[in-house]
Design an enzyme around this catalytic site. Structure first.
Site, PDB file in Angstrom:
ATOM      1  N   ASP A 163     -38.989 -30.450  59.157  1.00  0.00           N
ATOM      2  CA  ASP A 163     -38.535 -29.838  57.683  1.00  0.00           C
ATOM      3  C   ASP A 163     -40.017 -29.429  57.258  1.00  0.00           C
ATOM      4  OD1 ASP A 163     -38.340 -29.728  55.030  1.00  0.00           O
ATOM      5  OD2 ASP A 163     -37.081 -31.268  54.777  1.00  0.00           O
ATOM      6  N   PHE A 190     -37.245 -36.644  51.904  1.00  0.00           N
ATOM      7  CA  PHE A 190     -36.632 -35.993  51.114  1.00  0.00           C
ATOM      8  C   PHE A 190     -36.277 -34.614  51.811  1.00  0.00           C
ATOM      9  CE2 PHE A 190     -35.746 -32.791  47.878  1.00  0.00           C
ATOM     10  CZ  PHE A 190     -34.684 -33.492  47.081  1.00  0.00           C
ATOM     11  N   LYS A 211     -39.115 -22.507  50.114  1.00  0.00           N
ATOM     12  CA  LYS A 211     -40.202 -22.287  49.220  1.00  0.00           C
ATOM     13  C   LYS A 211     -40.967 -21.150  49.074  1.00  0.00           C
ATOM     14  CE  LYS A 211     -40.271 -27.332  48.101  1.00  0.00           C
ATOM     15  NZ  LYS A 211     -39.690 -27.266  46.695  1.00  0.00           N
TER      16      LYS A 211
END
Length: 391
Positions: free
Chosen positions: A217, A129, A246
């Site tokens: 990522d 994802f 984040k």
């Protein structure tokens, strides 16, 4: 219930918070909850940290935005800190993780263009994802997030996560069209899936040998979550490109794409940009987050409390017939169930004052703030154990 004036993109619980402090949240009725989600790995240094509050307050009274038409001192400071910590050369700042991954994909395209590759391919992982833009959605997996958006942009080839032989097969099948590998060091959304030991280092070696960029990522794994600044540091490697978001802003939106070597020099003026990316407020807060993690030794705490949490969960749930696996690194832990439990997140909140997340239907994902202590670890273990034994 979702407000009628909001688009139906979420299915939120009938629960709303109006105050947060440290590892705790309070709802509108004043009830206290232990937050083991941290805004999905965002509030790494806890809610309403006094240094974060002070930085936001002071900067809001000084300067919020000028645009990247002008030099931004806080942006330069943050770039220096991140590149030093990661062993990278340059940084570009975005507003989100998806945007950071789009930046990485543009770097991969430019890398291919420089090599004269007209139809470049990026290798991505099954069950990955990387975001919800059309480009990052193409690089992601999972029918639920892709439903209704086909035909998505191509230029990706998927391989099983953790399978080195699969990389050799795609190299033989697609040859010189491949320009990069994009992957998460730990797959978060698919249930905290860890790669076999040594896999990341082996992929690093293959990318170097074949002239591919290794693009990691670290949006969920970065900023101390796994016990190191970045998850790749557990294997002693450095990628060519890395993306962050984040926990970098602890709730203030910011994303970053870091690169080194030739990959760091591919962008030229006008080839990429962002109106809000890297504004003074976001960059000052991110600098403050890095300072707090260092000053409070939160990487060390993530390692210590994460190991304690894993050990205690495995001990208490060893005989639970519905627990298939318990895995994780640092304070990124997944409890995979054989059968999903309906309304699990609501049960945990309502009956135990514990906020958890369930991903891919049957994996409890624990992402508490890096500030948790031994007593709070026991509270999480007690809550999870009671939920599963009475469900």
């Amino acid at each position: 219930m979702t407000a009628a004036c909001l688009m139906s993109t979420y299915q939120p619980l009938a629960l709303s918070f109006n105050k947060g402090l440290g590892t705790r949240l309070w709802d509108q009725d004043g009830r206290e909850y232990l937050d083991a989600v941290a805004g999905v790995a965002v509030t790494n240094v806890g809610h309403s940290h006094p240094k974060i509050v002070a930085a936001i307050s002071e900067q809001a009274g000084l300067l919020l935005h000028t645009s990247n038409l002008y030099s931004i001192d806080w942006q330069r400071q943050l770039a220096q800190k991140l590149t030093r910590l990661a062993g990278m050369d340059r940084a570009f700042f975005n507003n989100s993780g998806a945007e950071a991954n789009e930046t990485a994909l543009k770097i991969a395209r430019l890398h291919g263009w420089k090599k004269g590759i007209e139809q470049p391919l990026v290798v991505v992982m099954e069950n990955a994802f990387h975001g919800r833009t059309l480009g990052t959605l193409s690089a992601s997996d999972g029918p639920a997030v892709r439903l209704g958006f086909n035909k998505l942009p191509g230029d990706f080839v998927k391989v099983p996560f953790g399978d080195l032989n699969a990389l050799e097969h795609v190299r033989k099948a697609h040859g010189s069209r491949i320009v990069a590998v994009l992957m998460e060091p730990i797959q978060g959304e698919s249930g905290v899936q860890l790669a076999p030991s040594g896999y990341l280092k082996a992929v690093r070696d293959l990318c170097k040998r074949w002239g591919w960029l290794l693009m990691l990522d670290e949006i969920q794994t970065g900023i101390g979550r796994t016990g190191q600044w970045f998850a790749f540091q557990h294997e002693g490697i450095v990628p060519d490109v890395m993306t962050l978001a984040k926990g970098l802003g602890n709730g203030i939106p910011i994303g970053a794409c870091l690169a080194r070597g030739k990959a760091a020099d591919l962008f030229t003026p006008g080839s990429h940009g962002s109106t809000f990316g890297g504004n003074p407020l976001a960059c000052r807060v991110a600098c403050t987050v890095l300072e707090i993690i260092e000053e409070q030794h939160l990487r060390e705490n993530a390692r210590e409390q994460g190991e304690r949490l894993l050990t205690r969960l495995r001990m208490e749930l060893a005989d639970d017939p519905n627990v298939l696996a318990i895995r994780g690194q640092g304070l990124m832990i997944g409890i995979e169930l054989k059968q999903p439990i309906r309304d699990l997140t609501m049960i945990a909140a309502r009956e135990h004052g514990l906020l958890i997340n369930v991903t891919r239907g049957q994996t409890i994902r624990l992402l508490p703030p890096l500030t948790i202590d031994e007593r709070e670890v026991e509270m999480i273990v007690r809550g999870i154990t009671r939920i599963l034994k009475t469900a």
